[in-house]
Design a protein around this motif. Structure first.
Motif, PDB file in Angstrom:
ATOM      1  N   ASN A 418      16.526 -47.599 -15.279  1.00  0.00           N
ATOM      2  CA  ASN A 418      17.110 -48.629 -14.410  1.00  0.00           C
ATOM      3  C   ASN A 418      16.132 -49.293 -13.453  1.00  0.00           C
ATOM      4  O   ASN A 418      16.462 -50.312 -12.848  1.00  0.00           O
ATOM      5  N   ALA A 419      14.944 -48.726 -13.266  1.00  0.00           N
ATOM      6  CA  ALA A 419      13.932 -49.377 -12.437  1.00  0.00           C
ATOM      7  C   ALA A 419      13.109 -50.326 -13.305  1.00  0.00           C
ATOM      8  O   ALA A 419      13.105 -50.244 -14.537  1.00  0.00           O
ATOM      9  N   GLN A 420      12.413 -51.231 -12.652  1.00  0.00           N
ATOM     10  CA  GLN A 420      11.505 -52.110 -13.383  1.00  0.00           C
ATOM     11  C   GLN A 420      10.444 -51.281 -14.105  1.00  0.00           C
ATOM     12  O   GLN A 420      10.074 -50.190 -13.654  1.00  0.00           O
ATOM     13  N   ALA A 421       9.940 -51.812 -15.207  1.00  0.00           N
ATOM     14  CA  ALA A 421       8.908 -51.103 -15.966  1.00  0.00           C
ATOM     15  C   ALA A 421       7.668 -50.859 -15.118  1.00  0.00           C
ATOM     16  O   ALA A 421       6.962 -49.864 -15.290  1.00  0.00           O
ATOM     17  N   SER A 422       7.411 -51.761 -14.179  1.00  0.00           N
ATOM     18  CA  SER A 422       6.250 -51.623 -13.292  1.00  0.00           C
ATOM     19  C   SER A 422       6.525 -50.725 -12.096  1.00  0.00           C
ATOM     20  O   SER A 422       5.606 -50.326 -11.386  1.00  0.00           O
ATOM     21  N   GLY A 423       7.804 -50.436 -11.838  1.00  0.00           N
ATOM     22  CA  GLY A 423       8.180 -49.667 -10.645  1.00  0.00           C
ATOM     23  C   GLY A 423       8.153 -50.473  -9.374  1.00  0.00           C
ATOM     24  O   GLY A 423       8.264 -49.912  -8.272  1.00  0.00           O
ATOM     25  N   ALA A 424       8.024 -51.806  -9.482  1.00  0.00           N
ATOM     26  CA  ALA A 424       7.910 -52.644  -8.290  1.00  0.00           C
ATOM     27  C   ALA A 424       9.134 -52.553  -7.396  1.00  0.00           C
ATOM     28  O   ALA A 424       9.027 -52.711  -6.177  1.00  0.00           O
ATOM     29  N   ASN A 435      16.698 -47.804   6.857  1.00  0.00           N
ATOM     30  CA  ASN A 435      15.356 -47.858   7.436  1.00  0.00           C
ATOM     31  C   ASN A 435      14.315 -47.497   6.374  1.00  0.00           C
ATOM     32  O   ASN A 435      14.238 -46.348   5.929  1.00  0.00           O
ATOM     33  N   LYS A 436      13.527 -48.474   6.002  1.00  0.00           N
ATOM     34  CA  LYS A 436      12.577 -48.300   4.915  1.00  0.00           C
ATOM     35  C   LYS A 436      11.410 -47.404   5.327  1.00  0.00           C
ATOM     36  O   LYS A 436      10.911 -47.489   6.445  1.00  0.00           O
ATOM     37  N   LEU A 437      10.976 -46.531   4.404  1.00  0.00           N
ATOM     38  CA  LEU A 437       9.815 -45.677   4.595  1.00  0.00           C
ATOM     39  C   LEU A 437       8.676 -46.192   3.720  1.00  0.00           C
ATOM     40  O   LEU A 437       8.890 -46.553   2.557  1.00  0.00           O
ATOM     41  N   ALA A 438       7.470 -46.218   4.259  1.00  0.00           N
ATOM     42  CA  ALA A 438       6.317 -46.665   3.478  1.00  0.00           C
ATOM     43  C   ALA A 438       6.051 -45.693   2.335  1.00  0.00           C
ATOM     44  O   ALA A 438       6.185 -44.472   2.483  1.00  0.00           O
ATOM     45  N   HIS A 439       5.683 -46.247   1.184  1.00  0.00           N
ATOM     46  CA  HIS A 439       5.363 -45.398   0.044  1.00  0.00           C
ATOM     47  C   HIS A 439       4.235 -46.003  -0.779  1.00  0.00           C
ATOM     48  O   HIS A 439       3.963 -47.201  -0.714  1.00  0.00           O
ATOM     49  N   GLU A 440       3.582 -45.145  -1.559  1.00  0.00           N
ATOM     50  CA  GLU A 440       2.564 -45.550  -2.521  1.00  0.00           C
ATOM     51  C   GLU A 440       2.863 -44.864  -3.839  1.00  0.00           C
ATOM     52  O   GLU A 440       3.060 -43.641  -3.880  1.00  0.00           O
ATOM     53  N   ILE A 441       2.935 -45.630  -4.905  1.00  0.00           N
ATOM     54  CA  ILE A 441       3.159 -45.059  -6.229  1.00  0.00           C
ATOM     55  C   ILE A 441       1.804 -44.786  -6.874  1.00  0.00           C
ATOM     56  O   ILE A 441       1.021 -45.708  -7.118  1.00  0.00           O
ATOM     57  N   TYR A 471      15.613 -45.807  -3.802  1.00  0.00           N
ATOM     58  CA  TYR A 471      16.322 -46.990  -4.313  1.00  0.00           C
ATOM     59  C   TYR A 471      15.566 -47.612  -5.488  1.00  0.00           C
ATOM     60  O   TYR A 471      14.331 -47.567  -5.538  1.00  0.00           O
ATOM     61  N   TYR A 472      16.320 -48.243  -6.383  1.00  0.00           N
ATOM     62  CA  TYR A 472      15.731 -48.958  -7.522  1.00  0.00           C
ATOM     63  C   TYR A 472      16.835 -49.807  -8.149  1.00  0.00           C
ATOM     64  O   TYR A 472      17.979 -49.812  -7.684  1.00  0.00           O
ATOM     65  N   GLY A 473      16.466 -50.547  -9.203  1.00  0.00           N
ATOM     66  CA  GLY A 473      17.468 -51.353  -9.891  1.00  0.00           C
ATOM     67  C   GLY A 473      17.579 -52.768  -9.362  1.00  0.00           C
ATOM     68  O   GLY A 473      18.681 -53.308  -9.254  1.00  0.00           O
TER      69      GLY A 473
END
Length: 728
Positions: A418-424, A435-441, A471-473
């Motif tokens: 369900n997430a984008q193929a790139s994970g964007a 409240n968004k948390l910073a992340h790095e894939i 979250y994703y999708g």
């Protein structure tokens, strides 16, 4: 709610009526906070109080060994709390006992602002594994009239503190110099056991205990049990001051007597002979300015008219003896729940105090467990799916701005479809959902092999853990990563080293300092490899195979007591002679990991006063396995850690000398073949901070076995209407 089942469980018409009232009262009650997953409604039956009482502490006791609270609350009980019937207004509570081992029991005192004669309903909440603080509010359980509440469930050791739960903090100190006294089972939890010799408790001589003056009211209450009720001595059970005392309770010729001091003369009221038995009995003495009363188990024993001045006497409040502490006055027996109040408690209060503690099961009826069913905000409607992530047991001490590894390798996890193929479109929020948390894939692949490796910064990570949302999708979302914000300002470089091993390949630094490295592999002997997390740098042990990071001010960590932490996952193919895995500058280096003339010891060095100083690991036999190594210089010592555990240190303080050359992986600035490293490096990090032992351990755990600390709920789908989701 299954009313029939509850009625059968508790039995009896009174229980059925109480639970019917409970079912009526709790209809439509709100939820305190969605961070608490569970609650149970508790009906306080009619008849506990004969008339309405204000600010009354009710004992909520649960001894049912299969009650869900014992399996779902924290072992320390920190997440337990109570609200009124609205489900949202928190009530002050004090836990006297919470045991969830072989024997399970909860004894909690809960303050009800109003306890009607018709009864009341409260909620018991629990099931928040990431609560950051104990939810108790002990001192506020006891109203301002309470000058002391001593549960006496501490051990009986000499000099043991017997804590006062009120805001006055009139803590007592146990005297048991011959060690004859022991703790005992009390009416509620533990109790004080006194041997009738030198045993006593000294509660001090604070002004809050001096209840004296014209018509100054007071109430003194206690649970007592006499192993020898025919004892003919006259022990003092509770006494304030020296003879003739300000107020005291004593045993005298087969009866209990309550005294107050009227202008130096003792005014008394007694229970009558035969009232004392070898059972737990609740006694309450009340002086209201016109009479002295004595109650036994909530019933009035006797009263004496009196309206004089209560005189102050010097010296403190004592249990099981008096100020002089002599043996003839010593009390032999058990004492529990001593309470002193600067008010004349009513008959209804005294009766309710007895009932609540004597048979709590007759007045407290626990309803069915309810799971959280409240509205939790959704980040944005454009994101269709989310999963709640629970992180527990990762840290041994609270940490701030800690980067946690979120790894999902289960191929059936819904994110991969369900997430984008790139994970964007992947992002994270705190438990609020917004409240968004910073992340790095570091890695996201959803093809034949499916895996997510993402670093997420947690602003506050308590020992109990935390929860957040994944979250994703959102097929139209741009890349949601905030890579540099994941790594706090102390990090001067974070290299995941998962890029290809091609000649001139860039190895990116994820921090804001952008200390990117350049791979040298002119003969193309090196390759990429599987790392501890995603890919890793693979070095072939030749002089031309290394990563060079240009010198920069941010990497020059030097000066007086300037702290540094260097960490990396390291694995050897062959040991070589004196390989250097990571080094800043030429000899004697600013800081480095390497071997020093021995191929069985790993060293961490810092350059102090021009001399390389640091500890050695000692002989390690498992070089071909991945190990996490951390070196820390804190200004006083140079420490070395392996796989989260402290190994050794060298005590030293001094100036770290600057080396103007760059930072190298797989060799050092001089690029000698003797120093080339044959093996793999992953997750190299340099920080201008002395990371704590708790940080080092958590960094290892989150990278070594992330699945041991993470739990994911099933995928939740955004509702079609509104901006909230109901969690069930």
């Amino acid at each position: 709610m299954n009313l029939k089942m509850i009625t059968k469980k508790h039995g009896g018409l009174a229980s059925a009526v109480a639970l019917l009232a409970l079912a009526t009262d709790v209809a439509g009650a709100g939820w305190y906070n969605p961070a608490w997953e569970y609650r149970q409604p508790i009906a306080i039956a009619a008849g506990l109080a004969d008339s309405a009482l204000t600010n009354f502490p009710v004992l909520v006791q649960i001894t049912n060994q299969v009650n869900a609270v014992f399996g779902k609350a924290l072992a320390n009980g920190w997440d337990i709390l109570f609200t009124d019937s609205t489900g949202t207004n928190k009530l002050a509570h004090e836990i006297e006992l919470y045991a969830n081992g072989v024997t399970k029991e909860l004894d909690a005192w809960v303050k009800l602002p109003v306890l009607p004669a018709a009864g009341a309903t409260v909620y018991l909440y629990y099931g928040n594994p990431v609560v950051v603080a104990d939810q108790q509010d002990r001192t506020n359980v006891w109203d301002t009239y309470c000058r002391g509440v001593w549960h006496l469930d501490e051990t009986a050791a000499n000099s043991q503190t017997n804590f006062d739960s009120t805001a006055y903090a009139n803590h007592g100190v146990r005297r048991d110099t011959n060690g004859s006294g022991t703790g005992s089972q009390g009416q509620i939890a533990g109790a004080g056991d006194f041997e009738g010799s030198e045993d006593l408790v000294n509660a001090g001589n604070a002004s809050s205990l001096d209840l004296y003056g014209a018509a100054n009211p007071l109430t003194l209450s206690v649970w007592l049990r006499f192993p020898n009720p025919t004892n003919t001595t006259t022990p003092l059970i509770i006494s304030k001051g020296t003879y003739p005392y300000t107020y005291h309770l004593r045993y005298d010729a087969g009866q209990i007597v309550f005294y107050v001091n009227d202008s130096g003369a003792l005014k008394t009221v007694s229970s009558g002979v035969g009232a004392v038995t070898n059972d737990w009995i609740h006694w309450a003495g009340v002086y209201d300015g016109t009479s002295i009363k004595l109650y036994k188990n909530g019933a009035l024993c006797n009263t004496t008219a009196h309206g004089g001045v209560v005189n102050q006497t010097a010296n403190g409040l004592y249990f099981a003896n008096y100020y002089g502490g002599t043996a003839p006055m010593a009390f032999e027996g058990h004492m529990d729940e001593v309470r002193l109040a600067n008010t004349a408690r009513s008959v209804a209060w005294v009766q309710a105090e007895f009932r609540s503690a004597s048979t709590p099961g007759a007045y407290i009826h626990v309803g069915d467990e309810e799971a959280c069913d409240v509205a939790v905000e959704w980040y944005q409607r454009a994101w269709r799916y989310r999963q709640r992530v629970t992180l527990t047991n990762l840290v041994d001490a609270s940490l701030t701005n800690f980067p946690v590894l979120i790894r999902i390798a289960a191929a059936d996890n819904a994110i991969f479809g369900n997430a984008q193929a790139s994970g964007a479109d992947i992002l994270f929020t705190d438990i609020s959902g917004t409240n968004k948390l910073a992340h790095e894939i570091e890695l996201y692949t959803n093809g034949v092999t499916k895996e997510l490796c993402a670093w997420v910064i947690v602003p506050v990570l308590p020992t109990t853990g935390t929860r957040f949302y994944l979250y994703y999708g959102n097929p139209a979302a741009a890349d949601q990563q905030e890579k540099t914000a994941v790594w706090d300002s102390a990090y001067k470089g974070v290299w995941h080293l998962r890029e290809m091993a091609d000649h001139n390949q860039t190895n990116y630094d994820s921090t804001a300092y952008a200390n990117h490295g350049r791979r040298n592999d002119a003969n193309h002997s090196g390759t990429g490899s599987q790392g501890q997390i995603a890919g890793a740098g693979d070095f072939e042990g030749t002089a031309d195979d290394y990563v060079a990071v240009a010198n920069s001010d941010s990497l020059d960590i030097y000066g007086t007591n300037n702290p540094v932490t260097l960490s990396a996952w390291i694995r050897f193919d062959t040991l070589g002679t004196t390989p250097i895995m990571i080094a800043k500058g030429a000899y004697a280096y600013e800081y480095r990991f390497g071997f020093n003339g021995s191929n069985t010891n790993l060293d961490f060095w810092v350059n102090q006063d021009g001399v390389a100083r640091g500890p050695s690991s000692g002989i390690i036999s498992t070089w071909t396995d991945w190990h996490h190594w951390v070196g820390v210089y804190d200004g006083a010592s140079v420490k070395l850690y392996k796989d989260g555990d402290y190994v050794t240190q060298l005590t030293h303080s001094g100036v770290v000398i600057q080396k103007t050359h760059g930072l190298y992986f797989g060799n050092y600035y001089g690029l000698g073949a003797t120093y080339a490293f044959d093996g793999q490096l992953d997750e190299v990090r340099v920080a201008n901070a002395a990371r704590s032992a708790a940080w080092v351990q958590a960094e290892y755990r989150t990278s070594a076995t992330p699945a041991a600390y993470l739990a994911f709920t099933a995928q939740e789908e955004r509702p079609n209407l509104g901006s909230i989701l109901l969690i069930r």
